[in-house]
Design an enzyme around this catalytic site. Structure first.
Site, short mmCIF file in Angstrom:
data_model
loop_
_atom_site.label_atom_id
_atom_site.label_comp_id
_atom_site.label_asym_id
_atom_site.label_seq_id
_atom_site.Cartn_x
_atom_site.Cartn_y
_atom_site.Cartn_z
N ASP A 145 49.93 17.30 -21.88
CA ASP A 145 49.82 18.75 -21.73
C ASP A 145 50.42 19.38 -22.98
O ASP A 145 51.64 19.52 -23.09
CB ASP A 145 50.56 19.23 -20.48
N HIS A 156 62.29 32.80 -16.73
CA HIS A 156 60.94 33.19 -16.30
C HIS A 156 60.73 32.96 -14.80
O HIS A 156 59.78 33.49 -14.22
CB HIS A 156 59.88 32.39 -17.06
N ASP A 197 66.01 35.30 -26.00
CA ASP A 197 64.94 34.33 -26.17
C ASP A 197 63.72 35.02 -26.79
O ASP A 197 63.55 36.23 -26.66
CB ASP A 197 64.57 33.74 -24.80
N HIS A 224 60.75 34.83 -25.82
CA HIS A 224 59.86 35.28 -24.75
C HIS A 224 60.61 36.21 -23.80
O HIS A 224 61.81 36.05 -23.57
CB HIS A 224 59.31 34.10 -23.95
N TYR A 237 62.78 25.56 -28.97
CA TYR A 237 62.02 24.31 -28.94
C TYR A 237 61.88 23.67 -30.32
O TYR A 237 61.28 22.62 -30.44
CB TYR A 237 60.64 24.57 -28.31
#
Length: 651
Positions: free
Chosen positions: A20, A135, A172, A174, A285
């Site tokens: 993925d 999230h 972050d 996001h 990441y």
């Protein structure tokens, strides 16, 4: 008290079991790379290590539904195909047989950290966890997040410890929509998020990630979104957002930030809530950048000086548009923003342009390059990049007999003094330094300043007779400039005038707080009256002093509390604490000899990295204070771009 590091090696167990490309970046190495770097830097050893525990069913239930918790629990016994099928029901999620255990540890680590900080076992700390959480929603996993670790910790702080005001800062890349949804109608939690948005074209592609999403019901004004609409936001943009948006509210009631920037942002947060800061890992990441950012955050929590920021400190127009949009959306709910946004910028005959054009450039305008980082490899800032922080954080050169009673145990009481002949040579041009007591004080100051310039001491406090304060400060400036400082910031409080023989070469930025009137005599010579209200003082620090200081990027800071400075101890401590983020923490405070030992003690504590004490009940700035601030900002913005909090219109 110290700094906690909460971690458990079991959190590396969960991993992606099938192909993925979207989810493969959330991997165990995110934790191991960060922990390895902390160990290499010797930072883990300086922290109180706590092994994470699992959050209980009841603790998870503080924000998640029983049905959702039960669903995640069942993943422990599912096969790979079943796990993949269940993961496909959510957005950007993968489950593993260890996910439930790891996610409970991640949530439990946050609970342990909150308990340790709020019971006084530690001052602050970092929970190094995965999977992330911001999230995750009440009944849904989302964006690699299973349980909402930060939201659970905040709800726990309210329920168990009785907290009524909690600030969550989410930096972050996001938007943490899960935290926003959980607290958007709760006025006890102020949620601030800056995030890549690109006008809704960046994940999670939500309309409610924009600046006009400000909460619901009783929580109106307690959701603060700062959406970045272009990539490449840098250090100046992030610092500007803190100074012009987040910190004013906090005191009243593909991104390109370097790892060093996280040290500065953490440092600025530590002046709030008595320094009770709980940091929790969310995303990140790129392993190298993540590891460096974690190290910088931990260093700041430990009280280490922040390293210098790279790049020119000029916010981009897109960042200013976002900041102004967020300020406008929040203004109906925050008095500090209302005053600044509705007060017109006063003009004076000497600077007003009748055609409505911007005021003329001040002396020492844009042709002067001193505000940009100096390239000289011998500057103190360059040395800070190459050398470790001095082993002695703070030294005081004071003679009060009871001074040792108020000093922290690791603050050094200086015994040495500069050579008599050298001291007399520096004193000779100043009549007020001829007296023996002034000469003795000057010798101690010179010895301390040399230790700071040589890298033996990080910060210090010296004293001088009131009658010799101006002359002593003049010598300190000249000594600093002639012994390695490329750019020197002097914040003079009280009745202290800029030395007349100080060169106008852009190497010194002189800020006088306590002048008779607001005046920008040049871009490097600024004076403002001492604000009469605490709110005005905060506005002056956040809206004038720190933007100028970060734009100037000094490698040495002098803070002089001269005759009639009028500052209470907590106010002086806040100023020193916030300036400590600059110049690698090289801050020298100069006091009058008749200052109380308590003032010296409180300054010594903040210079060694402790949080400043509370300023007491919040208040708004007086109209006079706002007028002075806005006038100076209007005059100085063309030269000092960090003062800007709104974009310039192009006609």
């Amino acid at each position: 008290m110290g700094t906690a590091l909460v971690y458990h090696e079991d959190m590396t167990a969960t991993r992606l079991l099938w192909d993925d490309p979207e989810c493969e970046i959330e991997r165990p190495e995110r934790l191991t790379a960060a922990l390895d770097r902390l160990r290499q830097r010797g930072l883990e050893q300086r922290c109180l290590r706590l092994s994470a525990r699992e959050a209980s069913k009841e603790e998870l239930g503080l924000v998640h539904s029983p049905e959702y918790v039960s669903l995640v629990r069942k993943t422990q016994v599912l096969g790979e195909e079943e796990l993949q099928a269940l993961s496909g029901q959510f957005d950007a999620i993968y489950f593993h047989p260890s996910t439930f255990h790891c996610a409970r540890l991640a949530a439990g680590a946050g609970l342990q950290l909150v308990d340790a900080v709020l019971t006084g076992a530690v001052q602050n700390g970092l929970a190094l966890v995965r999977p992330p959480g911001h999230h995750s929603q009440r009944a849904a996993a989302n964006g690699f997040c299973v349980f909402n670790n930060v939201a659970i910790a905040a709800a726990h702080a309210k329920q168990k410890h009785g907290l009524h005001r909690i600030l969550i800062v989410d930096w972050d890349v996001h938007h943490g929509q899960g935290i926003q949804y959980l607290f958007e109608d709760d006025p006890s939690v102020l949620y601030f998020s800056w995030h890549r948005y690109e006008h809704g074209r960046f994940w999670p592609f939500l309309r409610e990630s924009d600046a006009d999403a400000v909460g619901r019901g009783q929580g109106l004004g307690f959701t603060v979104n700062l959406p970045w609409n272009q990539v490449g936001m840098g250090n100046a943009d992030y610092v500007a957002a803190f100074l012009h948006l987040l910190l004013p509210l906090a005191f009243e009631g593909q991104m390109q930030a370097t790892p060093e920037c996280f040290a500065h942002l953490t440092h600025l947060l530590q002046v709030l809530a008595g320094g009770r800061v709980c940091a929790m890992l969310e995303g990140g990441y790129h392993l190298e950048s993540l590891a460096e950012s974690v190290c910088m955050t931990v260093q700041a929590l430990l009280g280490d000086p922040a390293p210098p920021l790279s790049g020119l400190m000029v916010p981009c127009q897109s960042a200013l548009e976002s900041i102004q949009s967020a300020r406008a959306a929040q203004a109906p709910y925050w008095k500090s923003l209302q005053l600044q946004d509705v007060t017109p910028v006063p003009t004076s005959p000497s600077t007003h342009s009748p055609e409505g054009r911007p005021p003329p450039l001040l002396p020492g305008g844009p042709t002067c390059k001193a505000a940009a980082p100096a390239p000289a490899p011998s500057s103190l800032l360059d040395q800070l990049c190459l050398c470790p922080a001095p082993s002695v954080r703070t030294t005081v050169a004071l003679t009060a007999p009871d001074i040792t009673l108020v000093l922290p145990p690791d603050v050094i009481q200086q015994e040495g003094s500069a050579l008599r002949e050298e001291t007399e040579a520096w004193a000779r041009p100043h009549e007020s330094l001829a007296r023996e007591e002034a000469l003795t004080a000057l010798g101690k100051l010179l010895y301390l300043l040399d230790g700071m310039l040589d890298g033996q001491v990080n910060s210090g406090i010296a004293a001088t007779p009131a009658s010799a304060a101006a002359a002593t400060l003049d010598v300190a400036i000249q000594r600093g400039l002639s012994h390695g400082a490329q750019r020197l910031l002097c914040v003079a409080l009280g009745q202290l005038d800029r030395p007349p023989d100080l060169a106008h070469d852009g190497r010194t930025l002189w800020l006088n707080i306590g002048g008779k009137e607001a005046a920008a005599l040049s871009m490097f010579h600024v004076a403002t009256p001492l604000p009469v209200m605490t709110g005005g003082f905060l506005s002056c620090i956040l809206g004038l002093v720190l933007p100028l200081a970060y734009g100037f990027q000094p490698d040495l800071v002098l803070v002089a509390l001269g005759p009639g400075h009028g500052l209470q101890g907590p106010h002086a401590a806040l100023l020193a604490a916030m300036l400590r983020g600059l110049a690698g923490g090289r801050v020298l405070a100069l006091l009058e000899e008749d200052s109380t030992p308590q003032l010296a003690g409180i300054l010594a504590r903040v210079l060694r990295g402790e949080a400043p004490p509370s300023l007491g009940p919040s208040s708004v700035a007086s109209p006079e204070d706002v007028q002075a601030l806005m006038y100076l900002r209007g005059q100085l913005e063309p030269q000092w771009k960090m003062l800007q909090c709104r974009p310039h219109l192009v006609v």
